[in-house]
Design an enzyme around this catalytic site. Structure first.
Site, PDB file in Angstrom:
ATOM      1  N   CYS A 167       0.825  -1.065   0.027  1.00  0.00           N
ATOM      2  CA  CYS A 167       0.124   0.059  -0.054  1.00  0.00           C
ATOM      3  C   CYS A 167       0.879   1.446   0.015  1.00  0.00           C
ATOM      4  O   CYS A 167       1.500   1.726   1.060  1.00  0.00           O
ATOM      5  CB  CYS A 167      -0.803  -0.187   1.117  1.00  0.00           C
ATOM      6  SG  CYS A 167      -1.929   1.202   1.403  1.00  0.00           S
ATOM      7  N   CYS A 209      -0.350   4.150   1.985  1.00  0.00           N
ATOM      8  CA  CYS A 209      -0.274   3.863   3.521  1.00  0.00           C
ATOM      9  C   CYS A 209       1.268   4.375   4.043  1.00  0.00           C
ATOM     10  O   CYS A 209       1.500   4.899   4.752  1.00  0.00           O
ATOM     11  CB  CYS A 209      -0.563   2.557   3.980  1.00  0.00           C
ATOM     12  SG  CYS A 209      -2.279   1.986   3.367  1.00  0.00           S
ATOM     13  N   ASP A 210       1.977   3.633   3.236  1.00  0.00           N
ATOM     14  CA  ASP A 210       3.420   3.756   3.864  1.00  0.00           C
ATOM     15  C   ASP A 210       4.635   4.765   3.161  1.00  0.00           C
ATOM     16  O   ASP A 210       5.633   4.409   3.501  1.00  0.00           O
ATOM     17  CB  ASP A 210       3.878   1.989   3.885  1.00  0.00           C
ATOM     18  CG  ASP A 210       3.004   1.244   4.596  1.00  0.00           C
ATOM     19  OD1 ASP A 210       2.438   1.783   5.717  1.00  0.00           O
ATOM     20  OD2 ASP A 210       2.973   0.043   4.213  1.00  0.00           O
TER      21      ASP A 210
END
Ligand code: NAP
Length: 535
Positions: free
Chosen positions: A358, A361-362
């Site tokens: 992701c 997200c990261d």
């Protein structure tokens, strides 16, 4: 510095906030702690001034580092925002950028209304807590899962102001924590200094973790639990499962939805859903909330519950989960699809430690020139690559062929931004012990090996169906492992239906909800009048 952020809120946002703040009940005191010559403090101060100017229910006060109030409150990190410090122990540490802005607004609303987002059963359990808990939720501005986990902790602090402290900590501005807890993926939760782990937790599990101060996997060992008899069990709480829950419950079937993690499926982590009929644009989280609330009116929803086995005997199915046993006349499988794994050496071990599925997200951890690779050649891989490039990561794309399958305009953006692409390479190994240090690639044409030193590997190679339950039941699958279902969503086994991404197809929310509705209506018809008994 202040000038730089003047008029920080666009008029459109101000109007949305004015409307939102109509729901405020009690006045909310907000204390903002800032330090000189710090752009994050300057941003936070200007943002809170802008927010407080929109309603007389919010009273924002500003204190400098070293001030008596900062000392009295024990503030050591700047900026820090305290929400209703007269009533609750809630702090947001770091500038509320991106997704964190959502957390800030929701925190104000909850504090003003003494509200929580926790379920009734989670609140009941929480009322039994007897010892203090300091919850730290580490977040980043681009993490779509983060606000929900942050709001779990804030809700707990509101429900139990006597015992619970909630700190929502912006990871990027507080890097010392990254080293302390080896955090490379968020949300990451720590309770009483014990790292609990990553991910968004369903409310029930979140509260259990507050009691045990350990991760959920250790809490719910498979055991003979409560027994529940229903007409239909829906497995999977994404859009297909939630819609099936609405239609099944409405038609009079006693219905439960079982969800392994948190309801919502992929939509939960989609920042913005575009063109779902009825909404030109809507935050994935909001759409899930609306569907979830509606489904709750017609069926029970059990989150954090994993199916261990399914058996069929004398016309009834017995479904055993890690928490309960269900007997049911029918089953709708809506388990969706998950990120395909590379199956490269080191991938599993380094997942969450530099291997990510992701990018939104990261990715933030790798801004400012960190070296990363994206693996894949589809729309997701190229979109992720462009996103990582846009936030300043030094990114290369690795693809197993000499042509991308991504849309032309995305390919052109790659070229325009001069992003390197390594053609005809597959990943043999992700190198690293506790964190990623590199990737070992093999050229598919001449078998030559290339080692790249990188800090993260983003894998974007498509999806695979979550078909374990279908295999347990020996259902017919297609060549790619998707469950075969007819146009009434019936599978190869009577009274077992499938809906949504687990059946393949075009993987859109609109089609998933359509299939969920069809599956439920068909189940109702079949239970009242079994089609397989007709000639
Ligand atoms: P995808 O279209 O299935 O592409 C997967 C890519 O990964 C392919 O390029 C494939 O290579 C490669 N791949 C598969 N297995 C691999 C392996 N084991 N090792 C190395 N590479 C491997 O998946 P996606 O990009 O996630 O997209 C999924 C769906 O969402 C698509 O329908 C896509 O259009 C849609 N989507 C749309 C947008 C948008 O903005 N419109 C954005 C994201 C996703 P080959 O090409 O060699 O097969």
């Amino acid at each position: 510095m202040d000038k730089e952020f003047s008029n920080i809120l666009p008029e459109e946002t101000k109007q949305i906030l004015r409307d939102t703040f109509k729901d405020l009940k009690d006045n909310v005191l907000i204390e903002v702690f800032i330090k000189e010559d710090d752009q994050f403090s300057a941003f936070t101060s200007e943002l809170l001034k802008g927010i407080a100017a929109l309603t007389d229910k919010i009273d924002a006060k500003f204190y400098k580092a070293g001030s008596d109030t900062a000392k009295k409150r024990g503030i050591k990190r700047f900026p820090t925002i305290l929400i209703s410090p007269d009533k609750y122990k809630i702090s947001l540490i770091g500038a509320p950028l991106g997704e964190e802005g959502r957390t800030l607004i929701m925190a104000i609303l909850l504090a003003s209304t003494s509200g929580t987002i926790l379920s009734v059963s989670a609140l009941k359990k929480l009322s039994e807590l007897k010892e203090p808990r300091r919850i730290q939720v580490f977040v980043s501005p681009t993490c779509p899962y983060c606000p929900q986990q942050a709001l779990n902790s804030i809700s707990a602090a509101i429900a139990r102001p006597d015992l619970i402290t909630a700190e929502v900590i912006e990871m990027y501005e507080n890097r010392d924590y990254m080293d302390k807890y080896h955090i490379v993926t968020v949300p990451f939760t720590v309770i009483n200094d014990v790292p609990i782990g990553t991910g968004l937790k369903p409310a029930e599990i979140f509260v259990e973790e507050l009691f045990s101060v350990s991760s959920a996997e250790k809490i719910f060992a498979p055991k003979e639990g409560e027994k529940i008899d229903v007409d239909i069990v829906i497995i999977g709480g994404g859009p297909a499962g939630l819609t099936a829950g609405i239609y099944a419950g409405r038609s009079g079937l006693k219905t439960v939805i079982i969800e392994k993690t948190a309801a919502g499926g992929q939509v939960l982590v989609t920042p913005v859903v575009e063109n779902y009929p009825g909404f030109t644009q809507i935050a994935g989280r909001t759409l899930v909330d609306i569907m979830y609330q509606q489904a709750l009116q017609y069926s029970h929803i059990f989150e954090g519950e994993d199916v261990v086995s399914i058996k069929k005997s004398s016309g009834t199915f017995e479904i055993k989960t890690n928490r309960r046993i269900y007997t049911t006349k029918g089953i709708i499988i809506a388990t969706g699809a998950e990120h395909r794994k590379l199956d490269a050496s080191g991938e599993k071990h380094l997942a969450g430690r530099g291997v990510s599925y992701c990018a939104t997200c990261d990715g933030y951890f790798y801004k400012d020139g960190k070296r990363v690779v994206v693996i894949g050649g589809g729309n997701t891989a190229v979109t992720d690559t462009l996103y990582l490039h846009s936030i300043g990561a030094k990114v290369s794309l690795v693809h197993r062929r000499d042509r991308l399958r991504a849309e032309q305009f995305l390919q052109k953006s790659l070229e325009d931004n001069k992003i390197p692409v390594l053609w005809n390479y597959v990943v043999k190994e992700i190198i690293g012990k506790n964190e990623v240090h590199g990737v070992r690639l093999q050229n598919v044409k001449d078998n030559s090996i290339k080692v790249l030193e990188v800090d993260a590997v983003f894998v974007a190679i498509g999806y695979v169906p979550n078909n374990e339950l279908a295999k347990m039941l020996n259902l017919a699958l297609d060549d790619e492992g998707y469950i075969k279902a007819d146009n009434k969503q019936r599978t190869s086994m009577p009274l077992v239906y499938a809906a949504g991404d687990v059946t393949g197809g075009i993987k859109q929310i609109a089609t998933a909800v359509g299939q969920g509705a069809i599956a439920a209506v068909t189940a109702f018809e079949d239970i009242s009048s079994p089609y397989w008994k007709k000639e």
